[in-house]
Design an enzyme around this catalytic site. Structure first.
Site, PDB file in Angstrom:
ATOM      1  N   ILE A   1       1.805  -1.873   5.742  1.00 17.09           N
ATOM      2  CA  ILE A   1       1.397  -2.596   6.948  1.00 17.09           C
ATOM      3  C   ILE A   1      -0.122  -2.618   7.147  1.00 17.09           C
ATOM      4  CG2 ILE A   1       3.570  -2.220   8.168  1.00 17.09           C
ATOM      5  CD1 ILE A   1       2.247   0.031   9.735  1.00 17.09           C
ATOM      6  N   GLY A   2      -0.827  -1.558   6.778  1.00 12.80           N
ATOM      7  CA  GLY A   2      -2.265  -1.475   7.050  1.00 12.80           C
ATOM      8  C   GLY A   2      -3.101  -2.248   6.052  1.00 12.80           C
ATOM      9  N   ARG A   3      -3.354  -1.647   4.901  1.00 11.36           N
ATOM     10  CA  ARG A   3      -4.136  -2.313   3.864  1.00 11.36           C
ATOM     11  C   ARG A   3      -3.414  -3.550   3.332  1.00 11.36           C
ATOM     12  NH1 ARG A   3      -5.147   3.344   0.765  1.00 11.36           N
ATOM     13  NH2 ARG A   3      -3.123   3.735   1.770  1.00 11.36           N
TER      14      ARG A   3
ATOM     15  N   CYS B   1       0.890  -1.157   0.000  1.00 13.01           N
ATOM     16  CA  CYS B   1       0.000   0.000   0.000  1.00 13.01           C
ATOM     17  C   CYS B   1       0.927   1.206   0.000  1.00 13.01           C
ATOM     18  CB  CYS B   1      -0.969  -0.033   1.179  1.00 13.01           C
ATOM     19  SG  CYS B   1      -0.233  -0.462   2.773  1.00 13.01           S
ATOM     20  N   SER B   2       0.872   2.044   1.029  1.00 13.53           N
ATOM     21  CA  SER B   2       1.839   3.126   1.130  1.00 13.53           C
ATOM     22  C   SER B   2       2.945   2.767   2.120  1.00 13.53           C
ATOM     23  CB  SER B   2       1.152   4.423   1.572  1.00 13.53           C
ATOM     24  OG  SER B   2       2.068   5.496   1.617  1.00 13.53           O
TER      25      SER B   2
END
Length: 386
Positions: A296-298, A292-293
């Site tokens: 870790i999140g998406r 993602c960016s």
């Protein structure tokens, strides 16, 4: 009657180091045999020469706080049947509490002793775990003695502990695009999953593929086909180095907002199924690269959803808690918010319903949140475009 499942406690007390005052200096006549007992006039004489290794029980090792947290990440579990998963997905408060107790396992910058790595980190606090980080070989600089090139990426274990099933990485930066393609080539990856827009208020990812043809360091990249799907776009690319070329499929899910969750589970589940079917069609697909960016999140949501779907297929249970804990062992901070954690439960609960409907041969209409095992992408083939 649903089984009652207790959530494991992740907040076990951590032994803190106790501080004791130093004993007063003793006369030199018995410096190693005499130990004063606190609060007593009785002296204990211990002849250390009389002890043999097998004569006494060894002292228990004292775990450091970090070792305790790693133990929690390795052992925490909460397997749920489909019916329990349905119930758990509605327990927002309990899921938030469960999520907050999971150790993040972020990397201390002091642990990453790599000169100049900060220039290639999109976020200074999001660093690759040293034990599982991807190390790039550097063919162009091997003669000069530079055998490794840094990239902010980690190998991630897959379903049933499969090694290097995925690579989680940050969105490429202007000065890391060449490194990204080097990683794709080195790892023999045939699938890239991108879950971010190029810009969301700030830049989230550099455009690292061409409209049709482009050069990135020693790599020539050509986009051959673009397919518009429900919620994401597929690009088939050909990467070439010299006379050797390989095919890579790029999935771009651009509608998932940063630090938030999608409005429904449908597009993510369709993407998970589509990527899995593509991997199964390739003899040696290499790790699936997901970014993602920050990576870790998406990125964590996609990988966790993929593993959870496989758990449901093979065991008829899903263990979201264990999945997220194991992901954080490989890359700190995976699943970035409590809302994303709750969305994982909703996604897998929806997938379990779809599996049940498929097994029962249900002819009922499929709501928007469910997945489709066929027809996940339209047959439209557009000229290569961004």
């Amino acid at each position: 009657m649903n089984e009652s499942v207790e959530s494991p406690s992740l907040s076990q007390p951590v032994d803190q180091e106790q501080s004791f005052p130093c004993p007063a200096a003793t006369a030199p006549r018995k410096p190693f045999q005499l130990q004063e007992r606190r609060g007593s006039n009785v002296s204990l004489v211990l002849d250390v020469n009389s002890l043999s290794l097998g004569a006494v029980e060894p002292l228990c090792s004292i775990s450091t706080p970090r070792e305790t947290l790693l133990h929690l990440l390795r052992t925490s579990t909460r397997p749920l049947t489909p019916s329990q998963l349905q119930e758990a997905s509605d327990e927002t408060s309990r899921l938030n509490s469960e999520y907050q107790k999971i150790p993040p396992n972020f990397v201390n910058p002091a642990e990453l002793d790599i000169p100049g790595h900060a220039l290639k980190d999109r976020y200074k606090t999001i660093l690759p775990n040293p034990e599982t980080r991807v190390c790039l070989r550097n063919p162009a600089a091997e003669e000069a003695g530079e055998t490794e090139r840094y990239i902010n990426a980690n190998y991630i274990k897959g379903y049933n502990g499969a090694p290097r099933a995925y690579i989680a990485t940050q969105g490429p930066m202007l000065n890391t695009v060449h490194d990204f393609w080097e990683m794709v080539w080195q790892e023999g990856s045939t699938t890239i999953v991108m879950i971010t827009k190029l810009k969301e208020k700030n830049e989230k990812c550099e455009l690292y593929w061409p409209e049709k043809d482009g050069s990135y360091g020693r790599f020539e990249v050509r986009v051959s086909i673009v397919k518009e799907c429900d919620g994401y776009t597929i690009r088939d690319m050909i990467i070439q180095v010299g006379s050797e070329n390989r095919q890579v499929r790029h999935y771009w899910y651009s509608t998932w907002p940063d630090h938030q969750t999608p409005d429904c589970t449908g597009p993510l589940l369709r993407l998970v199924v589509d990527v899995d079917e593509h991997r199964q069609s390739i003899p040696s697909p290499g790790p699936t690269i997901v970014h993602c960016s920050a990576g870790i999140g998406r990125t964590g949501c996609f990988i966790a959803s993929s593993i959870g779907c496989l758990q449901l297929q093979h065991t008829s249970k899903a263990d979201v808690l264990q999945i997220v804990c194991k992901l954080r062992l490989d890359r700190g901070g995976m699943i970035q918010t409590s809302e994303q954690y709750q969305f994982l439960y909703l996604t897998l609960a929806q997938y379990s319903r779809q599996l049940r409907n498929t097994d029962s041969g249900s002819e009922s209409p499929v709501p928007i949140q469910t997945i489709k095992t066929t027809g996940t992408c339209g047959d439209r083939e557009n000229p290569a475009k961004t």
